[in-house]
Design a protein around this motif. Structure first.
Motif, mmCIF file in Angstrom:
data_model
loop_
_atom_site.group_PDB
_atom_site.id
_atom_site.type_symbol
_atom_site.label_atom_id
_atom_site.label_comp_id
_atom_site.label_asym_id
_atom_site.label_seq_id
_atom_site.Cartn_x
_atom_site.Cartn_y
_atom_site.Cartn_z
ATOM 1 N N VAL A 123 0.857 -1.182 0.000
ATOM 2 C CA VAL A 123 0.000 0.000 0.000
ATOM 3 C C VAL A 123 0.897 1.239 0.000
ATOM 4 N N ILE A 124 0.663 2.143 -0.951
ATOM 5 C CA ILE A 124 1.429 3.398 -0.962
ATOM 6 C C ILE A 124 0.508 4.495 -0.455
ATOM 7 N N GLY A 125 0.832 4.999 0.725
ATOM 8 C CA GLY A 125 -0.019 6.017 1.340
ATOM 9 C C GLY A 125 -0.642 5.471 2.608
ATOM 10 N N ASN A 126 -0.173 5.984 3.734
ATOM 11 C CA ASN A 126 -0.635 5.502 5.036
ATOM 12 C C ASN A 126 -1.707 6.448 5.571
ATOM 13 N N VAL A 132 3.060 -1.280 4.189
ATOM 14 C CA VAL A 132 2.492 0.052 3.962
ATOM 15 C C VAL A 132 3.613 1.086 3.978
ATOM 16 N N PHE A 133 3.705 1.846 2.895
ATOM 17 C CA PHE A 133 4.636 2.975 2.865
ATOM 18 C C PHE A 133 3.868 4.242 3.219
ATOM 19 N N GLY A 134 4.408 5.044 4.103
ATOM 20 C CA GLY A 134 3.772 6.323 4.405
ATOM 21 C C GLY A 134 4.795 7.439 4.383
ATOM 22 N N ARG A 167 -7.511 12.562 9.524
ATOM 23 C CA ARG A 167 -7.167 13.872 8.957
ATOM 24 C C ARG A 167 -8.272 14.903 9.212
ATOM 25 N N ILE A 168 -9.492 14.420 9.237
ATOM 26 C CA ILE A 168 -10.627 15.311 9.478
ATOM 27 C C ILE A 168 -10.476 16.038 10.813
ATOM 28 N N MET A 169 -9.846 15.354 11.754
ATOM 29 C CA MET A 169 -9.731 15.902 13.100
ATOM 30 C C MET A 169 -8.574 16.892 13.249
ATOM 31 N N LEU A 170 -7.921 17.223 12.125
ATOM 32 C CA LEU A 170 -6.864 18.225 12.207
ATOM 33 C C LEU A 170 -7.453 19.571 12.632
ATOM 34 N N SER A 171 -8.709 19.792 12.255
ATOM 35 C CA SER A 171 -9.323 21.077 12.629
ATOM 36 C C SER A 171 -9.484 21.179 14.142
ATOM 37 N N LEU A 197 -2.648 2.101 -4.580
ATOM 38 C CA LEU A 197 -2.237 3.514 -4.517
ATOM 39 C C LEU A 197 -3.247 4.288 -3.691
ATOM 40 N N ALA A 198 -2.769 4.919 -2.650
ATOM 41 C CA ALA A 198 -3.671 5.733 -1.807
ATOM 42 C C ALA A 198 -2.902 6.971 -1.386
ATOM 43 N N THR A 199 -2.479 7.717 -2.391
ATOM 44 C CA THR A 199 -1.556 8.828 -2.128
ATOM 45 C C THR A 199 -2.262 10.155 -1.821
ATOM 46 N N PRO A 249 -5.533 16.054 -6.876
ATOM 47 C CA PRO A 249 -5.201 14.639 -6.662
ATOM 48 C C PRO A 249 -3.700 14.420 -6.856
ATOM 49 N N ASN A 250 -3.120 13.626 -5.991
ATOM 50 C CA ASN A 250 -1.691 13.360 -6.052
ATOM 51 C C ASN A 250 -1.457 12.134 -6.942
ATOM 52 N N ALA A 251 -1.340 12.383 -8.241
ATOM 53 C CA ALA A 251 -1.252 11.281 -9.208
ATOM 54 C C ALA A 251 0.133 11.210 -9.851
ATOM 55 N N ILE A 253 -7.285 4.320 -4.801
ATOM 56 C CA ILE A 253 -8.443 4.661 -3.969
ATOM 57 C C ILE A 253 -8.201 5.985 -3.249
ATOM 58 N N GLY A 254 -9.285 6.651 -2.924
ATOM 59 C CA GLY A 254 -9.175 7.883 -2.127
ATOM 60 C C GLY A 254 -9.110 9.132 -2.990
ATOM 61 N N GLU A 255 -8.528 10.135 -2.435
ATOM 62 C CA GLU A 255 -8.518 11.431 -3.131
ATOM 63 C C GLU A 255 -7.606 11.457 -4.348
ATOM 64 N N GLY A 309 -13.294 14.613 -2.382
ATOM 65 C CA GLY A 309 -12.572 15.296 -1.322
ATOM 66 C C GLY A 309 -13.190 15.100 0.045
ATOM 67 N N LEU A 310 -14.091 14.132 0.155
ATOM 68 C CA LEU A 310 -14.711 13.853 1.449
ATOM 69 C C LEU A 310 -14.613 12.360 1.711
ATOM 70 N N VAL A 311 -14.686 11.957 2.983
ATOM 71 C CA VAL A 311 -14.432 10.556 3.282
ATOM 72 C C VAL A 311 -15.593 9.615 2.953
HETATM 73 C C1 LIG Z 1 -8.157 19.833 7.871
HETATM 74 C C2 LIG Z 1 -9.006 18.861 7.127
HETATM 75 C C3 LIG Z 1 -10.344 18.693 7.492
HETATM 76 C C4 LIG Z 1 -11.137 17.796 6.800
HETATM 77 N N1 LIG Z 1 -12.445 17.658 7.188
HETATM 78 C C5 LIG Z 1 -13.206 16.741 6.561
HETATM 79 C C6 LIG Z 1 -14.551 16.512 6.960
HETATM 80 O O1 LIG Z 1 -15.055 17.171 7.865
HETATM 81 N N2 LIG Z 1 -15.274 15.577 6.332
HETATM 82 C C7 LIG Z 1 -14.755 14.810 5.335
HETATM 83 O O2 LIG Z 1 -15.434 13.939 4.806
HETATM 84 N N3 LIG Z 1 -13.489 15.014 4.905
HETATM 85 C C8 LIG Z 1 -12.701 15.952 5.493
HETATM 86 N N4 LIG Z 1 -11.422 16.142 5.063
HETATM 87 C C9 LIG Z 1 -10.943 15.382 3.905
HETATM 88 C C10 LIG Z 1 -10.451 14.003 4.305
HETATM 89 O O3 LIG Z 1 -9.511 14.126 5.316
HETATM 90 C C11 LIG Z 1 -9.856 13.329 3.092
HETATM 91 O O4 LIG Z 1 -10.883 13.152 2.141
HETATM 92 C C12 LIG Z 1 -9.225 11.991 3.380
HETATM 93 O O5 LIG Z 1 -8.226 12.129 4.320
HETATM 94 C C13 LIG Z 1 -8.659 11.404 2.083
HETATM 95 O O6 LIG Z 1 -8.010 10.210 2.326
HETATM 96 P P1 LIG Z 1 -6.778 9.724 1.421
HETATM 97 O O7 LIG Z 1 -6.280 8.505 2.045
HETATM 98 O O8 LIG Z 1 -7.198 9.704 0.022
HETATM 99 O O9 LIG Z 1 -5.717 10.846 1.576
HETATM 100 P P2 LIG Z 1 -4.824 11.167 2.835
HETATM 101 O O10 LIG Z 1 -5.595 10.971 4.075
HETATM 102 O O11 LIG Z 1 -4.232 12.471 2.603
HETATM 103 O O12 LIG Z 1 -3.715 10.075 2.789
HETATM 104 C C14 LIG Z 1 -2.720 10.033 1.787
HETATM 105 C C15 LIG Z 1 -1.420 9.650 2.434
HETATM 106 O O13 LIG Z 1 -0.547 9.234 1.421
HETATM 107 C C16 LIG Z 1 0.759 9.706 1.717
HETATM 108 N N5 LIG Z 1 1.555 9.687 0.478
HETATM 109 C C17 LIG Z 1 1.396 10.470 -0.603
HETATM 110 N N6 LIG Z 1 2.295 10.133 -1.567
HETATM 111 C C18 LIG Z 1 3.046 9.131 -1.058
HETATM 112 C C19 LIG Z 1 4.134 8.356 -1.550
HETATM 113 N N7 LIG Z 1 4.625 8.568 -2.783
HETATM 114 N N8 LIG Z 1 4.657 7.414 -0.754
HETATM 115 C C20 LIG Z 1 4.160 7.186 0.477
HETATM 116 N N9 LIG Z 1 3.141 7.873 1.004
HETATM 117 C C21 LIG Z 1 2.572 8.828 0.234
HETATM 118 C C22 LIG Z 1 0.482 11.075 2.260
HETATM 119 O O14 LIG Z 1 1.589 11.541 2.998
HETATM 120 C C23 LIG Z 1 -0.724 10.790 3.141
HETATM 121 O O15 LIG Z 1 -0.354 10.396 4.425
HETATM 122 C C24 LIG Z 1 -10.613 17.050 5.719
HETATM 123 C C25 LIG Z 1 -9.270 17.243 5.344
HETATM 124 C C26 LIG Z 1 -8.480 18.126 6.028
HETATM 125 C C27 LIG Z 1 -7.062 18.318 5.604
#
Ligand SMILES: Cc1cc2nc3c(=O)[nH]c(=O)nc-3n(C[C@H](O)[C@H](O)[C@H](O)COP(=O)(O)OP(=O)(O)OC[C@H]3O[C@@H](n4cnc5c(N)ncnc54)[C@H](O)[C@@H]3O)c2cc1C
Ligand code: SRM
Ligand code: SF4
Ligand code: FES
Lengths: 112, 817
Positions: B13-16, B39-41, B50-54, B112-114, B251-253, B283-285, B295-297
């Protein structure tokens, strides 16, 4: 023939920010002025700038919801269909218009 | 099946982050032990929410509380976590990935979950220390290292993320400004009405909101110094010890793209979340599915299930996006939006505004189904609405009551009011209790809201309790209560003009959206009839403070010229008291020649009309007229029009006073003033009355002893001769009475009501009591008028002709030939 080509494609006519919210601007064309309206929620619509009643310039009317009230005799025209509302009958031709990245694109050849 | 068999398949898995680890959980759930998981992160931490960063930024949570999968969890499930090492290459031919520190891992399946990257505006100064984005724990740590009470933060972007950052920094004691490009906050989640309430709520917490604002640069000392301010395109400068950019995500593609996997905006996936390489899922964003990025979970959780099904071979499911709802995580602000909340030509709205409680709800319906939701101020029923939306079931009878929520207000409101204890406060502004009102109704046989207001002061200030007072009248009088039939201003409201004017003052309402919210308008932005009225009422109530809304003015007032039947305009410059000079006439003649103006006419108002001027020529015509000292005559406005005069004692053999000079003085004092309707004055030098002063709104007729003042005349559709207000002796008195009268009229008459019908309604006696008998009130009306004039006497022609921004509206935005 060149004109034909431009007419069918979407053409960049300027930034959305140039049209006041709940207002309109015009575009001059070979077929007369086109009014470009912007609603409160940033939707845009394009109608021929001529009221179906007596050719009043719709671009100068008051915009509310998705309608404009003609400045000359207060007919209310739907921005979406160009149709006169209520008991009044008539229709202003409408055109395809869209916003991409803050730019307004108009296509004269494409019926909206 | 023997899960512990030797050749376990390798899953990398790429992306923790949230998507990657949720998928891993789903896989473990379906087939524990089926895969050897690595898992690589790129981030150093275990997977956190991540949602709880706020809340983390706001100090409502600490990091431990937001961790989703602890390091122990990885160990427990035999997952190899390589945290703090980003994958830099994928070798699809050999099925290996390589990390930035050189770690190489083999895979059978790759996930891929970057995630995505925050978008960074390429503006000057963006690399300065103190300028950052809001995406990760380390971003929050950086913000907190700068944040301190009293310091300033500027958040670029008034969307969900930006506002949550602003809220957090505000709670940390910073002076927070939000700079937002669009005219309203969170335009992708909220309509203009809800956005207005949100802006108000944030402003009340001490934040400064700049909407429609474009950032120019981030400034600091020298080339590399930390940021100290943000400059906007319009030149405004905002101090900033910290800048948070929250203007969107991409998107980080990159990694996928570099490895030859099909990408567009994001990594392209099919319904099974499989990329163009069958061994690789995404998968994911970071993904793009059917041209859509997320952009939402909520949708990401669905993706995780589908990906797990396919990776484990457990089921043939497919990803089907459903609507997501958005909530703003700002404590104390309830907000929810989902679906097609803006509506379109095929939808209808059900709107509820509860001004007293700051609530706005809008349900958007299409074909008897709920398709969009906006709730502000009360999102308790949002979950229920959202379920209705997702169910897509026909609403039927529910339609009538659903805006009130699932538990329809228990019983009827009448009953609730009856049950209210006697000492319950009805009018918050004046502290009037239920018992006080009921007793007053009984003791003094009150039968209208107006009576109650006069006797108890209830609802006499902001007026938001008027409904309750009416209810109490109904309770007390039963059948005998007959509400005065007030004619509503227009179909957008049930309130009459007077009520609206009173509430504007009492409720300190200072913008059109504020009035519409407070008075529970039933349309999103009014109509061509109420908007000009509200614009005038606000202008009259708050001189110097209210910012005129051009879009709420009738074309003539917006263009400062009268529209003609062929779409051209007529231009009438002011000729003070009907006087002119050779120089002015020459300038007019020159303008007529230069711009080929087809017609020139002497008006019934003692001045000259140039008819048939093209819209594009207006500015240039005005510029030329301005140069000769001619200014706008406001022949187009609900404003002071003309002061007609006769020649008077200077020349006329009968004249007893200098009527021309008096008229010029009156016009100089009153020009530019806005009124409910047009206003015309006249001054005649003797009772022969050649200036027709007795059919004017305010007419002055000279006598041997001084001046007779006449009011309420009209020469138009229905001729009405004036009534005598009083007689005065000096020019100063004429001036004071005239201005006081105009002020009373502008503050009390209804929009589009001229002085004649107003006086017939109010009574001459009423006017005399205020203007003639009460010297103190007259004086203060006079002063109010002069105060308002300080802001009104700017020549609109000069303003437009010299401002390129304003002048734009006279020209086409583009030419297509
Ligand atoms: C402050 C904040 C508040 C949010 N509030 C809400 C909310 O209220 N409701 C809601 O639904 N959504 C909310 N979101 C959005 C939600 O957090 C994202 O939709 C969700 O985190 C997406 O998941 P993801 O795994 O696709 O991306 P991420 O959670 O970002 O995970 C991707 C991970 O991949 C890692 N990565 C990237 N490239 C590489 C690589 N080459 N090698 C290894 N690792 C890599 C990144 O470092 C990161 O850790 C919020 C986001 C933020 C920032
Ligand atoms: C130009 C002028 C006629 C002329 O050529 O003389 C004129 C022209 C118009 N009048 Fe008038 N009125 C003109 C003097 C008058 C007068 C005479 C006067 O002012 O002494 C009257 C009667 C006096 C009065 O107002 O009581 C007059 C009573 C009206 C009325 C009826 C008002 C009423 O209360 O009944 C209207 C309709 C309205 O305002 O709703 C009207 C409306 C109009 C409008 C604005 C119609 C319109 O909405 O387009 C015309 C604008 C034409 C234009 O584009 O210029 N005009 N109008 C006069 C301009 C005077 C000026 O210098 O500003
Ligand atoms: S009298 Fe009628 S036609 Fe003549 S200017 Fe006035 S509104 Fe127009
Ligand atoms: S021309 Fe538009 S209403 Fe008459």
């Amino acid at each position: 023939m060149d004109g034909m080509r431009i007419a069918r494609d979407f053409v960049d006519i300027g930034a959305l920010a140039e049209i006041p919210r709940l207002g309109a601007r015009t575009v001059t064309t070979g077929m007369g002025d086109i009014a470009i309206f912007r609603t409160a929620d940033d939707r845009v619509f394009a109608l021929r700038d001529q009221c179906p009643h007596k050719q009043g310039p719709l671009s100068q009317g008051i915009v509310h919801g998705a309608s404009v009230t003609c400045p000359l005799h207060n007919w209310v025209i739907s921005l979406e269909s160009g149709q006169a509302q209520g008991l009044d009958k008539g229709c202003a031709p409408h055109f395809a218009v869209k916003v991409e990245d803050g730019r307004v694109l108009l296509a004269l050849g494409v019926p909206a | 099946m023997n899960m512990m068999s030797a050749a376990r398949r390798k899953l990398v898995v790429i992306g923790n982050g949230m998507a990657g680890m949720r998928t891993v959980e789903e896989i473990l759930h379906r087939a524990p032990g089926m895969f050897e998981i690595t898992v690589f992160g790129a981030e150093a931490q275990p997977n956190y929410d991540r949602i709880m960063l706020s809340p983390l930024l706001a100090g409502d949570k600490n990091f431990e509380q937001i961790v989703l999968n602890s390091l122990e969890w990885y160990a427990e499930h035999n997952i190899r976590l390589i945290a703090g090492e980003a994958v830099t290459t994928i070798d699809r031919a050999h099925h290996t990935v390589t990390g930035e520190h050189g770690t190489v891992v083999k895979y059978d399946y790759l996930l891929l979950a970057t995630g995505s990257n925050p978008f960074v505006l390429p503006l000057p100064g963006v690399e300065r220390p103190g300028v950052m984005t809001f995406r990760s724990v380390s971003d929050v740590e950086k913000m907190l290292s700068i944040a301190a009470p009293g310091k300033s933060a500027v958040v670029i972007g008034g969307g969900l993320l930006g506002l949550e950052a602003a809220h957090g920094l505000n709670l940390r004691g910073m002076e927070v400004s939000v700079v937002h490009l669009m005219p309203t906050l969170m335009e992708r989640q909220l309509d203009a009405s809800a956005a207005h309430l949100l802006e108000r709520a944030l402003t009340a917490r001490g934040m400064t909101i700049y909407t429609g604002a474009n950032t120019e640069s981030f400034d600091g000392e020298g080339e590399h110094g930390a940021v100290h301010s943000v400059t906007l395109k319009d030149g405004r400068r905002i101090p900033a010890d910290l800048v948070v950019m929250a203007v969107g995500i991409r998107p980080n593609a990159n990694l996928a793209k570099a490895s030859g996997i099909a990408t567009d905006r994001g990594v392209l996936v099919d319904d099974a979340m499989r990329t163009s390489d069958p061994a690789i899922f995404a998968i994911g964003e970071c993904v793009e599915h059917n041209k859509q990025c997320y952009g939402l979970v909520a949708p990401i959780w669905d993706m995780a299930k589908v990906a797990a099904d396919h990776i484990c071979g457990a089921a043939q499911s497919g990803f089907m996006p459903v609507a997501s709802g958005t909530r703003l995580k700002v404590s104390g602000i309830e907000m929810f939006s989902a679906g097609a909340f803006m509506g379109d030509k095929s939808t209808e709205d059900v709107i509820l505004r509860d001004a007293a409680r700051g609530i706005y709800k809008r349900l958007v319906l299409r074909d008897d189904r709920l398709v969009g939701i906006v709730c502000f101020g009360d999102a308790r029923d949002a979950g229920w609405y959202f379920q209705l939306l997702k169910d897509e079931a026909p609403l039927g009878d529910l339609r009538d009551t659903m805006i009130f929520g699932p538990v329809m207000a228990a019983g009827d409101p009448h009953e609730a009011l009856a049950q209210m204890p006697d000492n319950a406060e009805i009018c918050g502004c004046n502290g009037v209790k239920k018992s006080t009102i009921c007793n007053a109704i009984a003791a003094h046989e009150l039968c209208t809201v107006e009576d109650v207001r006069a006797r108890t002061k209830a609802s006499a200030s902001c007026g938001s309790c008027t409904g309750l007072v009416e209810g109490l009248l109904k309770l007390s009088l039963g059948e005998n209560y007959t509400p005065d039939a007030v004619k509503p201003m227009c179909k957008c409201t049930s309130h009459g003009h007077d009520e609206v004017r009173r509430r504007i003052k009492g409720g300190a309402l200072k913008t059109i959206p504020a009035v519409m919210q407070a008075l529970e308008w039933t349309t999103p932005n009014g109509c061509a009839s109420c908007r000009p009225a509200l614009n005038f009422y606000l202008l009259a109530a708050w001189p110097g403070e209210y910012v005129d809304d051009a879009q709420s003015r009738f074309v003539n007032e917006r263009m400062h010229a009268n529209i003609q039947k062929d779409g051209t305009y007529s231009v009438i410059p002011r000729m003070w008291g009907g006087t002119t000079t050779a120089g002015e006439l020459r300038a007019i003649a020159d303008v007529v020649d230069k711009f080929n103006i087809p017609a020139v006419k002497v008006t019934g108002g003692q001045r000259i009309d140039m008819l048939g001027v093209k819209k594009e020529d207006l500015c240039a015509v005005w510029q030329d007229l301005n140069e000769a000292g001619l200014v706008s005559g406001h022949a187009y406005g609900k404003s002071l029009r003309t002061v007609k005069t006769c020649v008077g004692s200077e020349w006329c053999r009968f004249g007893v006073q200098d009527s021309t000079a008096m008229g010029v003085a009156l016009e100089k004092a009153t020009w530019g003033s806005w009124h409910p309707h047009k206003v015309k004055l006249a001054v005649s030098g003797c009772p022969r009355n050649c200036a027709e002063a007795t059919i004017k709104d305010f007419g002055v007729v000279a006598t041997e002893a001084g001046w007779d003042l006449h009011v309420g005349g009209n020469g138009g559709i229905k001729v009405r001769a004036t009534e005598l207000l009083c007689k005065v002796t000096t020019e100063e008195e004429v001036m004071e009475y005239a201005c006081a009268f105009l002020q009373l009229y502008r503050m009390e008459a209804r929009y589009l009501e001229r002085t004649a019908p107003w006086i017939e309604r109010a009574g001459l006696k009423y006017v005399q009591e205020r203007i003639v008998d009460n010297a103190e009130l007259r004086r203060s009306l006079f002063e109010d008028f002069l105060h308002a004039q300080k802001f009104a006497q700017t020549d609109p022609w000069a303003q437009e002709a010299t401002s390129p921004a304003l002048g734009k509206k006279f020209n086409a935005m583009a030419e297509l030939v």
